[in-house]
Design a protein around this motif. Structure first.
Motif, short mmCIF file in Angstrom:
data_model
loop_
_atom_site.label_atom_id
_atom_site.label_comp_id
_atom_site.label_asym_id
_atom_site.label_seq_id
_atom_site.Cartn_x
_atom_site.Cartn_y
_atom_site.Cartn_z
N TYR A 73 -5.35 5.31 6.58
CA TYR A 73 -5.04 4.52 5.45
C TYR A 73 -5.45 6.14 4.59
O TYR A 73 -4.37 5.88 3.97
CB TYR A 73 -6.10 3.10 5.33
CG TYR A 73 -4.75 1.68 5.90
CD1 TYR A 73 -4.56 1.66 4.42
CD2 TYR A 73 -5.04 1.15 6.52
CE1 TYR A 73 -4.25 0.09 4.38
CE2 TYR A 73 -4.92 0.10 6.41
CZ TYR A 73 -4.05 -0.41 5.08
OH TYR A 73 -3.17 -1.96 5.11
N ARG B 77 -9.21 -1.42 1.40
CA ARG B 77 -7.02 -2.44 1.59
C ARG B 77 -7.29 -1.79 3.81
O ARG B 77 -6.51 -2.24 4.53
CB ARG B 77 -6.38 -1.11 2.14
CG ARG B 77 -5.30 -2.15 1.56
CD ARG B 77 -4.44 -2.73 0.39
NE ARG B 77 -3.33 -3.83 0.36
CZ ARG B 77 -2.98 -5.29 0.33
NH1 ARG B 77 -3.35 -4.94 -0.38
NH2 ARG B 77 -1.47 -5.10 0.69
N SER B 78 -8.89 -1.06 3.70
CA SER B 78 -8.46 -0.75 5.11
C SER B 78 -9.49 -1.81 5.98
O SER B 78 -10.97 -2.35 5.47
CB SER B 78 -9.11 0.72 5.63
OG SER B 78 -9.61 1.29 4.62
N PHE C 146 0.33 -1.02 -0.01
CA PHE C 146 0.58 0.03 0.26
C PHE C 146 0.68 1.26 -0.03
O PHE C 146 0.77 2.33 -0.85
CB PHE C 146 -0.95 0.34 1.27
CG PHE C 146 -1.94 1.32 1.06
CD1 PHE C 146 -2.76 1.45 0.34
CD2 PHE C 146 -1.67 2.28 2.29
CE1 PHE C 146 -4.11 2.41 0.39
CE2 PHE C 146 -2.15 3.34 2.30
CZ PHE C 146 -3.70 3.06 1.47
N THR D 206 -8.17 2.48 -1.04
CA THR D 206 -7.62 2.40 -0.36
C THR D 206 -8.91 1.81 1.02
O THR D 206 -8.04 1.38 1.91
CB THR D 206 -7.20 3.50 0.36
OG1 THR D 206 -6.73 4.25 -0.81
CG2 THR D 206 -6.84 3.88 1.46
N TYR E 254 -3.39 7.75 2.50
CA TYR E 254 -4.01 8.02 0.82
C TYR E 254 -3.84 9.23 0.70
O TYR E 254 -3.06 9.79 -0.47
CB TYR E 254 -4.93 7.48 0.82
CG TYR E 254 -5.39 7.50 -0.93
CD1 TYR E 254 -5.19 7.43 -1.62
CD2 TYR E 254 -7.14 8.28 -0.95
CE1 TYR E 254 -5.85 8.36 -2.99
CE2 TYR E 254 -7.37 8.75 -1.72
CZ TYR E 254 -6.44 8.43 -3.42
OH TYR E 254 -7.07 8.73 -4.22
N VAL F 146 0.89 4.73 -2.22
CA VAL F 146 0.41 6.01 -2.12
C VAL F 146 1.58 6.80 -3.04
O VAL F 146 0.92 8.21 -3.33
CB VAL F 146 0.88 6.21 -0.10
CG1 VAL F 146 0.88 7.91 -0.29
CG2 VAL F 146 -0.59 5.19 -0.11
#
Length: 419
Positions: free
Chosen positions: A346, A337-338, A221, A334, A350, A225
């Motif tokens: 997160y 992913r969290s 991740f 994003t 981002y 970013v």
């Protein structure tokens, strides 16, 4: 025509009322977005600073944005997204009335840093609240609705700002401050009894919500970013060097610059929700993001290929299409992913991609222009876009593969438990 309106209705259907009201807040807030697009012009023409000083202050704005994103993400997980957004809107709006009286370089730079820090606390908290209020099946459309409101406001703000700047730049700061505070009061009145006043702390040992890798240790991740930051460095030439290009090369007045900047917001407002509705579930995110970055690079290269004022409008249209293809899906990636316990962290990371780009983009852009001219900058942005597109394609594809594997593992584990 009937089918066209039906398409619009379907694109907006199914979104929760809080998601709509959050978009109203951002519309009010961004309708006053006048200072940042004209900050470089304000410094060079009203305060008499050179391109280098303007680039430094714009980079300091980005540095404050980085700190604000970090602080906002941390506070969101600690005290909840409601308090963070309220503080950012009201306090940030008040700071514009202070900033308008700062003219010495040191004071102006310090004021810009504090202003951007407070303003950008809003971004991770706002993203976390959208994810919280949205229905799981339309998270991307909820983000697009919010961005649509932001871009509608941004189409109003610079256009109105260009007219006000022709009278006095002082009015830009006043209008920005008033709209921020107004958005804060509207936000408080509607959301004061909603969720988000306190962070959600879920039991770490529950099987329903297994722990995930901390955001700062999620190296895939972090790579994502980094490439988002590369994309944003290119995109943010929109706010730093493009207005200077319009002014110095084409000698456009502030009102015309404002109209050009406003086209970006209007195009995104009109087309993003439909695009997400039509393509969101049919085209892979890695493909959409990659195409968006490549179109962005070409929008700047086009300025070198054709020397005519009409190309400014075409390039802005392409830049807006690039934004539509890339940004809403980056935010969704994003969120996916969290989880509820670390979404602030997160979303903070981002948004740091864009905050860091606020530091690099103006300084890099103005430095290249000062040394080599605008043509070199546009070629450089085109090449940088190709590199960024390849990187994002590979990283997003890897993240999607990992998410699919995690879903398969969770399904298998659930089957074993129920069996």
């Amino acid at each position: 025509m009937k089918r066209f309106f039906l398409l619009y209705r379907n694109a907006f259907g199914g979104l929760s009322k809080p998601a709509w009201m959050m978009s109203v807040v951002m519309l009010i807030n961004r309708s006053g977005s006048m200072v940042t697009p004209f900050l470089g012009v304000y410094m060079t023409e009203t305060l008499g600073y050179g391109l280098r000083e303007a680039g430094i202050v714009l980079s300091i704005y980005g540095l404050g944005s980085v700190c604000g994103s970090l602080l906002g993400g941390w506070l969101t997980d600690k005290i909840g997204h409601f308090k963070v957004q309220l503080i950012s809107l009201v306090l940030g709006g008040s700071l514009y009335f202070v900033l308008v009286n700062l003219e010495r370089f040191g004071y102006l730079a310090a004021g810009i840093f504090v202003l951007s820090l407070v303003n950008d606390m809003l971004r991770p908290a706002n993203s976390a609240s959208i994810a919280s209020y949205a229905k799981p099946e339309n998270v991307t459309r909820a983000f697009s609705l919010n961005r649509m409101a932001i871009n509608l406001g941004f189409s109003i703000g610079p256009a109105l700002g260009g007219l006000l700047a022709a009278i006095s730049f002082r009015w830009l700061f006043i209008a920005d401050g008033v709209t921020c505070i107004a958005a804060g009061f509207f936000f408080f009145l509607y959301f004061r009894n909603k969720q988000g006043h306190h962070p959600r702390h879920l039991p770490k040992d529950t099987t329903a919500h297994p722990p995930v890798l901390p955001a700062y240790k999620d190296y895939t991740f972090l790579l994502f970013v980094g490439f988002c930051c590369c994309f944003a460095i290119i995109f943010f030439q929109l706010f730093s060097t493009l207005p200077l290009y319009y002014r110095q090369v084409y000698v456009l007045p502030e009102s015309r610059i404002g109209v050009l900047m406003g086209i970006n917001g209007m195009v995104v407002f009109l087309l993003e929700m439909i695009t997400v509705y039509l393509l969101g579930d049919k085209v892979r995110k890695d493909v959409l993001v990659t195409v968006g970055v490549l179109i962005l690079g070409f929008s700047f290269v086009l300025l070198n290929l054709v020397q005519h004022i009409s190309v400014l409008y075409l390039a802005m249209l392409l830049l807006s299409i690039a934004e539509i293809c890339a940004m809403p899906f980056m935010a969704t990636i994003t969120v996916e992913r969290s989880n509820d316990r670390n979404r602030g962290a997160y979303m903070g990371l981002y948004t740091i991609a864009y905050s860091a780009a606020h530091v690099v983009a103006p300084f890099l852009g103005t430095s290249i222009v000062a040394a080599y001219g605008f043509a070199t900058l546009w070629w450089a942005m085109g090449g940088f876009a190709v590199v960024s597109a390849v990187g994002l394609y590979l990283v997003v594809r890897q993240m999607e593969r990992q998410r699919h594997q995690q879903q398969m593992a969770a399904t298998a584990a659930q089957a074993l438990t129920t069996g």
